[in-house]
Design a protein around this motif. Structure first.
Motif, mmCIF file in Angstrom:
data_model
loop_
_atom_site.group_PDB
_atom_site.id
_atom_site.type_symbol
_atom_site.label_atom_id
_atom_site.label_comp_id
_atom_site.label_asym_id
_atom_site.label_seq_id
_atom_site.Cartn_x
_atom_site.Cartn_y
_atom_site.Cartn_z
ATOM 1 N N GLY A 187 53.049 14.027 -109.642
ATOM 2 C CA GLY A 187 52.548 12.451 -109.637
ATOM 3 C C GLY A 187 52.654 11.562 -108.196
ATOM 4 N N HIS A 188 53.952 11.715 -107.858
ATOM 5 C CA HIS A 188 54.200 10.899 -106.265
ATOM 6 C C HIS A 188 53.253 11.372 -105.305
ATOM 7 C CE1 HIS A 188 56.840 9.623 -103.026
ATOM 8 N NE2 HIS A 188 56.058 10.595 -102.421
ATOM 9 N N ALA A 245 50.212 13.049 -105.537
ATOM 10 C CA ALA A 245 48.713 12.612 -105.806
ATOM 11 C C ALA A 245 48.418 11.275 -105.269
ATOM 12 C CB ALA A 245 48.323 12.867 -107.311
ATOM 13 N N LEU A 246 49.147 10.397 -105.521
ATOM 14 C CA LEU A 246 49.041 9.080 -105.115
ATOM 15 C C LEU A 246 49.360 8.997 -103.494
ATOM 16 C CD1 LEU A 246 48.088 5.929 -105.324
ATOM 17 C CD2 LEU A 246 50.525 5.588 -106.351
ATOM 18 N N LEU A 255 42.652 6.623 -111.505
ATOM 19 C CA LEU A 255 43.085 7.961 -111.707
ATOM 20 C C LEU A 255 42.040 8.528 -112.959
ATOM 21 C CD1 LEU A 255 45.056 10.269 -111.912
ATOM 22 C CD2 LEU A 255 46.323 9.035 -113.990
ATOM 23 N N SER A 289 53.667 10.419 -114.828
ATOM 24 C CA SER A 289 53.450 9.011 -114.753
ATOM 25 C C SER A 289 54.712 8.233 -114.175
ATOM 26 C CB SER A 289 52.838 8.206 -115.905
ATOM 27 O OG SER A 289 54.001 7.985 -116.886
ATOM 28 N N LEU A 307 54.286 8.865 -110.311
ATOM 29 C CA LEU A 307 52.852 8.113 -109.666
ATOM 30 C C LEU A 307 53.175 6.804 -109.809
ATOM 31 C CD1 LEU A 307 49.784 8.623 -109.377
ATOM 32 C CD2 LEU A 307 49.576 7.754 -111.922
ATOM 33 N N ILE A 338 42.314 10.698 -107.723
ATOM 34 C CA ILE A 338 42.717 9.482 -107.357
ATOM 35 C C ILE A 338 41.716 8.765 -106.487
ATOM 36 C CG2 ILE A 338 44.581 7.802 -106.530
ATOM 37 C CD1 ILE A 338 46.520 9.594 -107.943
#
Ligand code: ADP
Ligand code: MG
Length: 342
Positions: A69-70, A72-73, A92, A108, A111, A136
């Motif tokens: 999650g971290h 991906a953003l 997303l 999440s 993220l 994203i």
């Protein structure tokens, strides 16, 4: 979604992805309507970028969902940083093989913690059943004339790099079980640092914003230093020379054989550092931007009129050097044998 009723899908979104936008943000309307509504600062340009992460290609099955999650953003915010833009919000699009509540909660959490850290709220998206795949799209803003474009570099510019490259690639090669990488003896702290660089990159947003209006051209190094440099050189129709002795590196990289060290530093991938050019008269301003943003920067070379890349090697030779990055179609977690072909 085949495995969840429409109610189940809305409940999933409400539970894991719907959060109140922070006060004072650009978000007029967030998750829950047909569209999100954003109000960019008056007179600024919208900066928009998408990145897709595919299981088996960009990350291996079973990757820690919080780190995923971290990351991906982070890789998307890195693109805003490289443009000198300020984040406004992101969407997303998620496809998932099944609704796994524990997985979604961890994903999440990773993220949304990074989203909160950079005041970049999740404003919408799409959710469907399918192979694990994350897309994203980030939205940011930047004043006209201050955006750090790839086509603005000039011969004579200094070439700068934030942080250092190579650690994520070394961590990946160890994960693949490549003998030259696994043979390297690491302290516990060194190993932990490599893992952090691979799984939890920190987007250089503060530096990017401080460089807007100071640097000339910039991009973020995601596919390897020289491969990405090639995009700036092509867009700006210039060449470059890198001084190998100036390349910053973590201690484990210094202990590698020179060929493997160069592979990691110059062609590695997944670094998410900023590579940028600036007029030599602006060195003090670049260093001030580095200090104000708390991000180290190093002058690693210069841009030249002659096309292509030269490497001034540590043993005193001047060598033509390939502008080659990490190839996502030729190599990756699903195809470990082809990763370090150079
Ligand atoms: P629509 O059918 O209009 O596209 P959806 O049913 O797909 O709407 O989604 C309902 C709302 O939930 C929309 O506001 C959408 O932006 C949001 N949404 C859907 N999936 C996600 C997600 N993964 N993260 C954040 N918001 C989402
Ligand atoms: Mg939808």
């Amino acid at each position: 979604m085949p495995h969840a009723s429409r109610m189940g899908e809305f409940e999933l979104i409400r539970r894991h992805f719907q959060r109140a936008a922070p006060a004072g943000s650009a978000v007029v309307l967030g998750v829950g309507d047909d569209c999100a509504l954003l109000q960019p600062p008056p007179g600024e340009l919208l900066a928009i970028s998408s990145d897709m992460l595919v299981e088996g290609r960009h990350f291996v099955a079973g990757t820690d969902p919080q780190a995923l999650g971290h990351k991906a953003l982070a890789v998307n915010l890195s693109d805003l940083a490289a443009m000198g833009a300020c984040p406004l919000g992101f969407t997303l699009a998620l496809s998932l093989p099944a609704v796994d509540d524990a997985w979604l909660a961890a994903f999440s959490a990773g993220l949304l913690a990074l989203a909160q850290q950079h005041a970049c709220p999740l404003v919408g998206g799409d959710t469907t059943a399918g192979p694990l795949n994350l897309c994203i799209t980030v939205f940011g803003s930047v004043a006209p004339g201050r955006a750090l474009r790839r086509d603005a570099a000039q011969a004579g510019d200094d070439l700068w790099l934030s942080g250092r490259t190579g650690e994520a690639r070394l961590a990946l090669e160890r994960q693949f079980g490549r003998p030259w990488a696994t043979a390297l003896a690491l302290s516990g702290a060194e190993d932990a640092d490599l893992q952090t660089r691979l799984h939890r990159p920190e987007p250089r947003l503060a530096l990017g914003r401080a460089l807007a209006g100071v640097a000339r051209a910039a991009l973020d190094v995601s596919d390897g230093l020289t491969g990405d440099l090639g995009h700036v050189l092509a867009a700006s129709r210039v060449g470059a020379c890198i001084d190998e002795a100036m390349l910053p590196m973590a201690p484990p990289l210094a202990r590698l054989h020179a060929d493997h060290r160069r592979e990691c530093l110059l062609h590695g991938g997944d670094d998410y550092e900023l590579l940028f050019t600036a007029d030599p008269t602006r060195r003090a301003e670049v260093e001030a931007a580095a200090r104000s943003s708390g991000t180290p920067v190093t002058r690693i070379g210069r841009l030249e009129a002659a096309p292509g890349l030269r490497l001034q090697t540590t043993d005193g030779r001047l060598q033509d050097w390939p502008l080659r990055g990490f190839d996502h179609f030729g190599a990756g977690p699903s195809d470990p044998g082809a990763a370090a072909s150079g």
